[in-house]
Enzyme design. Structure first.
Site, mmCIF file in Angstrom:
data_model
loop_
_atom_site.group_PDB
_atom_site.id
_atom_site.type_symbol
_atom_site.label_atom_id
_atom_site.label_comp_id
_atom_site.label_asym_id
_atom_site.label_seq_id
_atom_site.Cartn_x
_atom_site.Cartn_y
_atom_site.Cartn_z
ATOM 1 N N TRP A 1 -1.480 1.415 -11.619
ATOM 2 C CA TRP A 1 -2.442 0.327 -11.398
ATOM 3 C C TRP A 1 -1.774 -0.820 -10.660
ATOM 4 C CZ3 TRP A 1 -2.545 -4.820 -12.796
ATOM 5 C CH2 TRP A 1 -3.773 -5.476 -12.698
ATOM 6 N N HIS A 2 -0.500 -1.072 -10.966
ATOM 7 C CA HIS A 2 0.186 -2.200 -10.358
ATOM 8 C C HIS A 2 0.536 -1.960 -8.889
ATOM 9 C CE1 HIS A 2 0.749 -3.756 -14.468
ATOM 10 N NE2 HIS A 2 0.919 -4.914 -13.885
ATOM 11 N N GLY A 3 0.680 -0.738 -8.487
ATOM 12 C CA GLY A 3 1.029 -0.511 -7.092
ATOM 13 C C GLY A 3 1.061 0.960 -6.741
ATOM 14 N N PHE B 1 -2.442 -6.600 -6.027
ATOM 15 C CA PHE B 1 -2.864 -5.559 -6.947
ATOM 16 C C PHE B 1 -4.376 -5.549 -7.160
ATOM 17 C CE2 PHE B 1 1.463 -6.771 -8.787
ATOM 18 C CZ PHE B 1 2.108 -5.876 -7.955
#
Length: 443
Positions: free
Chosen positions: A298-300, A443
């Site tokens: 989800w973060h990257g 993000f």
């Protein structure tokens, strides 16, 4: 800084129940979402839920992960001796897409699970989706938290102006005065880590851990304060995570709205897929690891983010195993409390290297330098920045203890206005010359 428990009380207000929502007399401008709530047709409800999930996750997947999975597939096929040319796209990632995608998903999921009645007013739903304060970098607001607040009119008399202004001031100070001033030094190191000594590595990593907290929690503070000035309450997103005594506690206090979202909509459903008798400890650990891997992704859209999530998932599992074995030895409790915070921070710093590094190979280089105190090069960063760590830690601790909380409530309004003006004037002298974009915008 404000005490976080005190800050969370600034914008407290009663949330109406679902019964209130159901009785609200609002125009019925749309009905498709009501299909998720029809108990007499389970297959139809599931079909509408799947459609909502595919639409939301499909948009997120295309914009954020198309190139990542395309490049990963091409590299895997090449490694297997099947070279293939796959086309990547020059996609512009919409700011904050991960945040508002999860917000809209919460609406469909809560209706399907029976936690929320379908909203009958299209404009109420539109306001929920596009409410600007937290839209691009959180906190992640669930429909069941925000929509009931639209049922009651807002009055200026109910707004805690002084509390919201102070919270916004704290958020601005974290972002513009701490995070933005540390950003050039961090960028200097992580652009060419092979040029620097292990001492520079430690300074850069600690600086990044401070930066990411001040940047993200600073935005959350300003978002909560801005919403509060408009009469709305947003959920708490940070609760002094760097003062946690163990890794489990840290992740309960860091980016609270994301991890509670993943817990409620991913972890719990995975656990319920098996009968209670089959929910073994190993099964729970597997789902916990899946949760943290998804958090990393989800973060990257890069493997070093996935590894970061996996490392923290492993740390959570190890901590749970450690607790089960150390529980009988109550005499070790004082030692655990004494060593808990520094050991937790050491691990968080070590894992954060994968979060910040530009790619996997440089992350491994920096990790070796950080863990084994080996110098990759001979250059040094501006070591004087390390002198700022101690006062920042003391300031953080004082805020946690509530030493600065509520002083503004004990003085007249005119005195508050004067003090606030002085603080604002002073803070401009500390503001970074070159403002930086919020880290979580990507993000």
């Amino acid at each position: 800084m404000l005490s976080r428990p005190q800050v969370s009380d600034l914008l407290q207000q009663e949330i109406p129940s679902n019964e209130v929502i159901e009785k609200a007399k609002t125009p019925n401008l749309w009905n498709w979402d009501a299909l998720l709530n029809k108990p007499q047709n389970q297959q139809q409800r599931q079909a509408w839920l799947i459609l909502s999930l595919v639409a939301n996750l499909g948009i997120l997947g295309f914009f954020k992960y198309y190139n990542f999975f395309t490049e990963s597939a091409a590299n895997l096929l090449s490694f297997l001796g099947l070279p293939i040319s796959l086309t990547t796209l020059n996609i512009i990632l919409p700011a904050g897409i991960s945040f508002y995608t999860f917000q809209t998903l919460s609406y469909s999921l809560d209706i399907y699970l029976g936690k929320l009645k379908p909203v009958r007013n299209f404009w109420d739903f539109s306001l929920f989706v596009t409410f600007f304060p937290q839209l691009v970098a959180g906190p992640i607001v669930r429909a069941s938290t925000f929509l009931p607040q639209l049922l009651t009119p807002k009055s200026l008399n109910e707004v805690d102006f002084q509390g919201c202004l102070m919270l916004f001031f704290v958020g601005y100070f974290k972002k513009a005065c701490i995070s933005d001033n540390l950003s050039p030094l961090i960028e200097q190191y992580f652009t060419n880590p092979e040029n620097y000594t292990f001492l520079s590595c430690w300074i850069a990593v600690i600086s990044f851990v401070i930066q990411i907290y001040c940047d993200f929690s600073g935005y959350s503070d300003m978002a909560i304060a801005s919403a509060g000035l408009l009469g709305y309450k947003l959920p708490l997103n940070f609760n002094f995570p760097y003062l946690s005594g163990n890794i489990t506690e840290l992740w309960q206090r860091w980016h609270i709205t994301l991890y509670s979202w993943l817990r409620d909509y991913v972890y719990f459903p995975l656990m319920k897929k098996r009968p209670k008798a089959e929910r073994t400890e190993l099964f729970g650990y597997k789902n916990l690891l899946i949760l943290m891997l998804l958090s990393g992704l989800w973060h990257g859209a890069a493997w070093h983010f996935v590894i970061w999530g996996g490392l923290n998932g492993i740390a959570l599992i190890v901590h749970k195993q450690w607790l089960s074995r150390i529980a009988p030895y109550k005499g070790l409790l004082p030692l655990r409390k004494l060593l808990g915070i520094p050991l937790t921070m050491y691990w968080f710093c070590a894992s954060a290297i994968f979060f910040r590094s530009n790619d996997l190979s440089s992350a491994i280089q920096v990790e070796k330098s950080f863990l084994f105190l080996t110098s990759l090069g001979s250059e040094n960063l501006n070591i004087q920045v390390a002198w700022t760590f101690a006062p920042l830690i003391m300031l953080h601790w004082a805020a946690y203890k509530g030493w600065f909380a509520d002083w503004w409530r004990k003085i007249p309004s005119w005195s508050f206005a004067v003090c606030f003006g002085v603080l604002v004037s002073a803070i401009f002298r500390l503001t970074a010359i070159n403002p930086q974009p919020f880290v979580y915008f990507q993000f």
